[in-house]
Write a protein that holds these residues in place. Sequence first.
Motif, PDB file in Angstrom:
ATOM      1  N   LYS A   7     -30.011 -53.269  25.513  1.00 43.98           N
ATOM      2  CA  LYS A   7     -30.119 -54.867  25.884  1.00 43.98           C
ATOM      3  C   LYS A   7     -29.448 -55.103  27.312  1.00 43.98           C
ATOM      4  O   LYS A   7     -28.496 -54.409  27.646  1.00 43.98           O
ATOM      5  CB  LYS A   7     -29.475 -55.646  24.978  1.00 43.98           C
ATOM      6  CG  LYS A   7     -29.301 -57.135  25.034  1.00 43.98           C
ATOM      7  CD  LYS A   7     -28.240 -57.690  25.529  1.00 43.98           C
ATOM      8  CE  LYS A   7     -28.417 -59.093  26.130  1.00 43.98           C
ATOM      9  NZ  LYS A   7     -27.249 -59.716  26.746  1.00 43.98           N
ATOM     10  N   GLY A 151     -27.171 -67.040  24.757  1.00 47.31           N
ATOM     11  CA  GLY A 151     -26.601 -65.698  24.799  1.00 47.31           C
ATOM     12  C   GLY A 151     -27.222 -65.091  23.378  1.00 47.31           C
ATOM     13  O   GLY A 151     -26.784 -63.808  23.211  1.00 47.31           O
ATOM     14  N   ASP A 154     -28.165 -60.934  22.683  1.00 50.56           N
ATOM     15  CA  ASP A 154     -27.590 -60.046  21.982  1.00 50.56           C
ATOM     16  C   ASP A 154     -27.943 -59.714  20.493  1.00 50.56           C
ATOM     17  O   ASP A 154     -28.001 -58.752  19.966  1.00 50.56           O
ATOM     18  CB  ASP A 154     -26.019 -60.452  21.808  1.00 50.56           C
ATOM     19  CG  ASP A 154     -25.396 -60.628  23.236  1.00 50.56           C
ATOM     20  OD1 ASP A 154     -25.873 -59.713  24.205  1.00 50.56           O
ATOM     21  OD2 ASP A 154     -24.731 -61.447  23.440  1.00 50.56           O
ATOM     22  N   LYS A 209     -17.190 -65.096  26.091  1.00 44.77           N
ATOM     23  CA  LYS A 209     -18.566 -65.016  26.010  1.00 44.77           C
ATOM     24  C   LYS A 209     -19.528 -63.928  26.203  1.00 44.77           C
ATOM     25  O   LYS A 209     -20.477 -63.790  25.899  1.00 44.77           O
ATOM     26  CB  LYS A 209     -18.845 -65.707  27.499  1.00 44.77           C
ATOM     27  CG  LYS A 209     -20.363 -66.098  27.920  1.00 44.77           C
ATOM     28  CD  LYS A 209     -20.162 -66.851  29.337  1.00 44.77           C
ATOM     29  CE  LYS A 209     -21.867 -66.776  29.781  1.00 44.77           C
ATOM     30  NZ  LYS A 209     -21.953 -66.399  30.944  1.00 44.77           N
TER      31      LYS A 209
HETATM   32 MG    MG Z   1     -24.560 -62.944  27.229  1.00 46.30          MG
END
Ligand code: MG
Length: 403
Positions: A7, A151, A154, A209
């Motif tokens: 990723k 985000g 992930d 984060k």
């Molecule tokens: Mg991220």
Amino acid sequence: MKIVVLKFGGTSVGTVDRIKKVANIIIGYVKKRYNVIVVSSAMSGATSDLVKKSKKISNNFISSEYDVLVSSGEQVSCALISGRLNHLGYKSQSYLGWQVPILTEGNHGSSRISQIYKKKINKFLLSGGIPVITGFQGVNQNNRITTLGRGGSDASAIMCAKFFKAQKCIIYTDVDGVYTTDPNTLKKAKKIKVISYEEMLEMASLGAKVMQPTSLQDARLNRIDVDVKSSFIKKKGTLITKRKNISSNKTIAGLTSTKNDAKVTLIGVKDKPGVAASVFKPLSQNYINIDMVVQTSSGNKKETDITFTIKSEDLSKTLKFIKQNKKIKYRDLIVNKNVSKVSIIGVGMITTPGVTYRMFQTLANKAINILVISTSEIKISVLIGKKFVKKAISALHKEFKLD
Ligand code: MG
Ligand code: ADP
Ligand code: ASP
């Protein structure tokens, strides 16, 4: 098949040059005879720009169109990666969430992956191809595009690792692993070699984060080992795994701070059963997440003060619901936006006495006032003035021997 899921985060694919480097990383795994599944985020800044545009169109942008809009950045980065791999003579194809398809459940903007159909991707892998799948997005039962929360690539990677039974799931990002605290805030932060799902989940939920919190729930639930590495430099990263695999004598694994909290205090509410419930009912009905709460005990048994924290972006809605609420009476309403939550996290605190005292004493030595406290088995959080955050993190990092 020996499958690896790679990723790449926004900064890793932030420019054309970086995308060329990413293609070389991918080819490195192909040469090691892995079947590679690539998951990519949008180029850095792209998603935030789209979010800003939606806000300019409407402050109540319809959530289903919001997902169509903000997921579009991933289409660009994945096509560029795939295009580069093709240019270098490797068979590759981009896949949007609905083309796989990646099925999701839940609300627009915060959906969760429930199923990934493997047929097309497996066929492509077996033909020697490198699928490049858009992170952050899926499709729901109504055939509408959904997104997994900021985000969220992930989570896309971790769920691909689960469904395709990958041997490895590697999260390539702009830091070379998970650190004891944000390395961009504290230079003395140290890289953590291995960390448990539980600690990483707390760290992520409390402001680190580097990984999306829900993705860690998925990793933990499915026992997926996750490697966090840099896409810029070749170095060993951090392994996120089950507690059993870890032998560490550290009391505290890491420290975090938040940037966007707000504190609300209702002064002089009636001290009788049901008042707190009346304060929070309309907030919960409107999906406003309450974080820390304290109620001070009243001296006269008639009145009390209720303090709670929320995300700053929910502040104006929260104040509106409180002011409209006919079921509660209060003497004053105080708001403080210049607050930040600082937390220490570690499974070691379960067996080590005195951690709370050490945290409070360290802050007292620096003359930092604690506004609200909340604890769980493996974390202690305090709310302090925003301007003290750096000082607090630095002092606590030293106190718990993480320097
Ligand atoms: Mg991220
Ligand atoms: P990506 O775009 O690759 O998904 P993110 O910006 O989401 O990357 O996450 C990486 C960032 O997380 C780093 O640049 C770093 O500033 C921040 N971060 C916060 N806390 C930590 C921590 N404890 N360890 C490593 N990075 C952290
Ligand atoms: N591009 C999305 C975001 O910026 C998803 C991700 O980065 O993982 O939130």
